[in-house]
Design a protein around this motif. Structure first.
Motif, PDB file in Angstrom:
ATOM      1  N   LYS A   1      39.631 124.777  46.860  1.00 18.49           N
ATOM      2  CA  LYS A   1      38.308 125.069  46.314  1.00 18.49           C
ATOM      3  C   LYS A   1      37.375 125.558  47.405  1.00 18.49           C
ATOM      4  N   SER A   2      36.559 126.529  47.056  1.00 18.83           N
ATOM      5  CA  SER A   2      35.583 127.043  48.006  1.00 18.83           C
ATOM      6  C   SER A   2      34.492 125.999  48.232  1.00 18.83           C
ATOM      7  N   PRO A   3      34.144 125.720  49.496  1.00 13.44           N
ATOM      8  CA  PRO A   3      33.096 124.733  49.766  1.00 13.44           C
ATOM      9  C   PRO A   3      31.715 125.195  49.305  1.00 13.44           C
ATOM     10  N   THR A   4      31.562 126.479  49.006  1.00 12.32           N
ATOM     11  CA  THR A   4      30.255 126.986  48.576  1.00 12.32           C
ATOM     12  C   THR A   4      30.300 127.616  47.185  1.00 12.32           C
ATOM     13  N   GLY A   5      31.473 127.666  46.576  1.00 12.43           N
ATOM     14  CA  GLY A   5      31.606 128.364  45.302  1.00 12.43           C
ATOM     15  C   GLY A   5      31.953 127.492  44.120  1.00 12.43           C
ATOM     16  N   GLY A   6      31.618 126.203  44.170  1.00 13.68           N
ATOM     17  CA  GLY A   6      31.913 125.318  43.061  1.00 13.68           C
ATOM     18  C   GLY A   6      33.408 125.125  42.897  1.00 13.68           C
ATOM     19  N   ASP A   7      33.878 125.271  41.657  1.00  8.41           N
ATOM     20  CA  ASP A   7      35.296 125.065  41.378  1.00  8.41           C
ATOM     21  C   ASP A   7      36.132 126.329  41.561  1.00  8.41           C
ATOM     22  N   LYS A   8      35.499 127.403  41.960  1.00  4.35           N
ATOM     23  CA  LYS A   8      36.233 128.653  42.136  1.00  4.35           C
ATOM     24  C   LYS A   8      37.173 128.533  43.336  1.00  4.35           C
ATOM     25  N   PRO A   9      38.472 128.815  43.146  1.00  8.95           N
ATOM     26  CA  PRO A   9      39.405 128.701  44.266  1.00  8.95           C
ATOM     27  C   PRO A   9      39.206 129.795  45.304  1.00  8.95           C
ATOM     28  N   VAL A  10      39.577 129.481  46.528  1.00  8.89           N
ATOM     29  CA  VAL A  10      39.477 130.424  47.642  1.00  8.89           C
ATOM     30  C   VAL A  10      40.498 131.544  47.452  1.00  8.89           C
ATOM     31  N   THR A  11      40.100 132.760  47.762  1.00  5.89           N
ATOM     32  CA  THR A  11      41.010 133.900  47.758  1.00  5.89           C
ATOM     33  C   THR A  11      41.560 134.088  49.163  1.00  5.89           C
TER      34      THR A  11
END
Length: 595
Positions: free
Chosen positions: A290-300
Motif C-alpha cells: 500500500k502507498s503510504p500517501t495514497g490510501g488503499d491504492k497499491p504501489v506501482t
C-alpha cells in the motif's frame, strides 16, 4: 510496467549487426598491438552500407531528457572523501509498515515435477605472470587462474554467476565453467514468439543446472536442459511486467499486472510481486504494498530484485521488501516532508537503492546501501545536483552509473561511473564521456545497465565498435578500469575481425563474453582470464544461415542472454503480432548446446 509499453520496433542495425563482405573476400591481417596502455579506439570513418539484417525483436529503451549538470569528462581525477556523505533524509521505517501479502498460491497452470579466425595479438600485462592450471575433468577441461579475490554463495545472477552477500566464503580461483569436449554447438530448442494483438512484456529468463525458465504471455514455462522439453508451466493471473535476473535457493522474483488488460483498462498497473520456485514452477506467494500517501491504492512497481533472502521492489510510486521464502513483509521506505522515495533497488551481493528527494523535475538523488532485513541505510551518498536518474551496476562494491550533464556520446547514456568505498565515500570517478566505450544504461531504470561487469577490483566494459582492418564489418575490444584509482588499465582482449564482444558476467576471476558474429559465422561464448586476458572458447554456434539469422535477430543490449554449463539462451523481452506478414521467423527464445 504501468506506462504504455515501448514501440514494438527496435532501432535499425545494432551492436555487431551483420555486414557485407568485401568484393575480394576476407583475409586482412590483424594490426599490430598498440603500446600499453592502449589508447581508446577511434571512431571509424564512414563505411559502405551494410545489408539489411534480420528483423530484430527488441525495442529500444526509452530515453529521457538531458541531465543538465556539466562535469569534467574522461580522465576526471580521483576524489577521495568527497562531500555528500551524511544521514539520508527519509530513512526506511521499522518493520510492520503497511504491506499486504496474499495467501500462498499453488500454480494455476499444469504443474510438474521436479573468435574469429584472426590471429590474437600478444598483450602487455603489468604485474607478475600467472600460471594457468589445466585439469582434465570428465572428458572436458577446467581452467583455473590464480585470483583469490572472489567469493561464492547460493545466490546467482540467473546464469550460474555467483556472489556472496556476507563475503565470508572464499571461492575457488579462476572460473568454474567447463570447456566442453567439443565447443561446436547445435540448436537445443527454438520457441516461436507469441503474437498477441497488443504488445506484451515477457521479461524474465533464468538458467540453473537443470532448467531454463522463461516468462511467456500470461505464464512462465520451465524447460529441461536435456532436450529442451517442457518441464512445467505456470499460469499467472496477469501479464509479467518485470523480473529480476538473480536467483537464491532456486527461487526468483517477478512483477505482474493487477489484472489482464481489458477494454476499460488497456494498461493495468504493475502492482504484484511474486516468487517462483524454478525447480517446480510453483508460484510460492504474491504480494502488494500500500502507498503510504495514497490510501488503499497499491504501489506501482517498475523493478524487482533479490539480495540474499530479501525481495525488494521499487518504482516512481515507492518501494517495499519481503522475505523470499514466505512473503512476510519486511519493511517499506519512509516518506517524509521532502518527498523522498525509493525509485529502484539493485540486488546481488548486497542491496542498494537510488533514493529520490524533492520535486520530480529537479530531484536530489542518493545512492544508499541498505540492511536487507530492516531497510536501514548503512550509508548514503549524495549525487551531484541536476542528475535525475542513475543506475547501479554493482552493489559490492557500489558502482553507480549516470549521464552527467548529458555528456555521454554514442547513445550509451552513461558518461561517468562513481565508485564508493565501504563507508559510502567516493573512492573513484571513471569518465566514459569520450564515447570510446560501449556500455548501455536505460535512463529510467536502476538495475538495467548492460555491457559492464565488476570483478577483480575492476569494471570490464567493451570499447565502442569501430572498423578493423577489414573494409567491411566492425570490431571492438574488452577493456577495464581500476576501481581504486579510476584509471584505465592495460587490459585488452580483442573481439577479432568482424566480431564484436559483449561481457555478460563474471565467472570467478574470469569474464564470460558473448561475441556477436559477422553475417557468415555463428556467435561465440568465450571466457577471458581476468589476469592475462587470454581467451578460451567455450562455445561456437553454427554458421548455417537459418541458425545464424535466428541468433542475430537478438540484440545484445535489448535481449536476455544466459550462459551456463555449455548452454546458451537468447530471449525476447516483448511479444506482439508483427505489423506486416512474412519475414524471418520470430522467436521467444533460441538456444544452443555444446557437446
Amino acid at each position: 510496467m504501468s506506462i504504455p509499453p515501448p514501440p514494438s520496433q527496435p532501432p535499425a542495425g545494432g551492436f555487431g549487426a551483420p555486414q557485407d563482405p568485401p568484393p575480394g573476400g576476407f583475409g586482412a591481417q590483424v594490426p599490430p598491438v598498440p603500446p600499453a596502455p592502449p589508447a581508446p579506439p577511434q571512431q571509424p570513418a564512414a563505411q559502405p552500407a551494410a545489408p539489411q539484417q534480420p528483423a530484430a525483436q527488441q525495442p529500444a529503451d526509452p530515453r529521457l531528457p538531458a541531465y543538465g549538470y556539466p562535469q569534467a569528462g574522461y580522465g576526471y581525477p580521483q576524489q577521495p572523501g568527497a562531500p555528500g556523505q551524511f544521514s539520508p533524509p527519509g530513512a526506511p521505517g521499522a518493520p510492520g509498515m503497511p504491506v499486504t501479502v496474499a495467501t500462498p498460491l499453488a500454480p494455476a497452470g499444469p504443474g510438474g515435477g521436479g573468435g574469429g579466425g584472426d590471429k590474437r595479438t600478444q598483450l602487455m600485462i603489468v604485474g607478475a605472470a600467472l600460471l594457468a592450471i589445466v585439469l582434465i575433468v570428465g572428458g572436458g577441461l577446467w581452467y583455473v587462474s590464480g585470483d583469490e579475490g572472489t567469493t561464492s554463495t547460493t545466490a546467482t545472477d540467473g546464469q550460474g554467476g555467483k556472489g556472496d552477500p556476507k563475503g565470508k566464503e572464499p571461492a575457488a580461483p579462476g572460473g568454474t565453467e567447463k570447456v566442453p569436449a567439443s565447443t561446436k554447438s547445435k540448436t537445443l530448442i527454438n520457441v516461436p514468439l507469441p503474437e498477441p494483438e497488443e504488445q506484451v512484456t515477457v521479461d524474465g529468463s533464468w538458467l540453473t543446472d537443470s532448467v531454463y525458465a522463461k516468462s511467456d504471455v500470461g505464464k512462465i514455462v520451465g524447460y529441461n536442459l536435456v532436450d529442451g522439453g517442457k518441464k512445467w508451466e505456470t499460469a499467472l493471473p496477469a501479464h509479467v511486467c518485470g523480473a529480476t535476473k538473480y536467483i537464491t535457493d532456486d527461487k526468483s522474483a517477478v512483477l505482474f499486472d493487477e489484472a489482464m488488460p481489458s477494454a476499460e483498462k488497456k494498461y493495468p498497473a504493475c502492482t504484484q510481486v511474486g516468487v517462483i520456485d524454478l525447480n517446480t514452477g510453483k508460484l510460492l506467494w504474491s504480494a502488494t504494498a500500500k502507498s503510504p500517501t495514497g490510501g488503499d491504492k497499491p504501489v506501482t512497481f517498475s523493478e524487482v530484485t533479490i539480495s540474499g533472502q530479501t525481495v525488494a521492489a521499487g518504482g516512481l510510486g515507492g518501494g517495499a521488501a519481503w522475505n523470499l521464502a514466505d512473503g512476510k513483509p519486511l519493511w517499506t521506505p519512509k516518506v517524509d516532508g521532502q518527498g523522498c522515495k525509493d525509485v529502484g533497488y539493485a540486488g546481488g551481493d548486497a542491496l542498494g537503492v537510488i533514493r529520490s528527494c524533492g520535486s520530480a523535475s529537479e530531484p536530489t538523488l542518493y545512492a544508499q546501501l541498505l540492511d536487507p532485513t530492516t531497510g536501514a541505510p548503512k550509508y548514503s551518498y549524495k549525487l551531484s545536483a541536476g542528475i535525475p536518474y542513475a543506475g547501479i551496476i554493482s552493489t559490492k562494491p557500489m558502482v553507480i552509473a549516470a549521464n552527467v550533464g548529458n555528456t555521454a556520446k554514442n547513445a550509451t547514456n552513461v558518461s561517468d561511473l562513481f565508485v564508493l568505498d565501504d563507508a559510502g565515500q567516493l573512492k573513484a570517478r571513471i569518465g566514459l564521456a569520450s564515447g570510446n566505450f560501449g556500455p548501455d544504461c536505460p535512463a529510467n531504470d536502476v538495475e538495467r545497465c548492460t555491457g559492464m561487469v565488476v570483478g577483480n577490483g575492476k569494471v570490464y566494459l567493451p570499447s565502442y565498435e569501430h572498423q578493423g582492418t577489414s573494409a567491411y564489418g566492425k570490431t571492438n575490444e574488452l577493456l577495464s578500469f581500476d576501481l581504486e584509482t579510476g584509471k584505465q588499465t592495460t587490459d585488452r582482449a580483442d573481439a577479432g575481425e568482424r566480431y564484436t564482444l559483449y561481457p555478460l558476467r563474471m565467472d570467478g576471476s574470469n569474464v564470460i563474453v558473448y561475441k556477436v558474429p559477422p553475417y557468415d559465422k555463428g556467435g561465440q561464448i568465450v571466457s577471458i582470464d581476468g589476469k592475462t586476458m587470454k581467451e578460451t572458447v567455450l562455445m561456437e554456434n553454427p554458421a548455417e544461415k537459418t541458425s545464424q539469422r535466428a541468433e542475430t535477430s537478438f540484440l545484445v543490449d535489448h535481449a536476455e542472454f544466459r550462459y551456463h554449463n555449455g548452454k546458451l539462451f537468447l530471449a525476447s523481452k516483448y511479444a506482439r503480432k508483427p505489423s506486416s506478414p512474412g519475414g524471418d521467423p520470430r522467436y521467444l527464445f533460441v538456444s544452443f548446446t555444446a557437446s
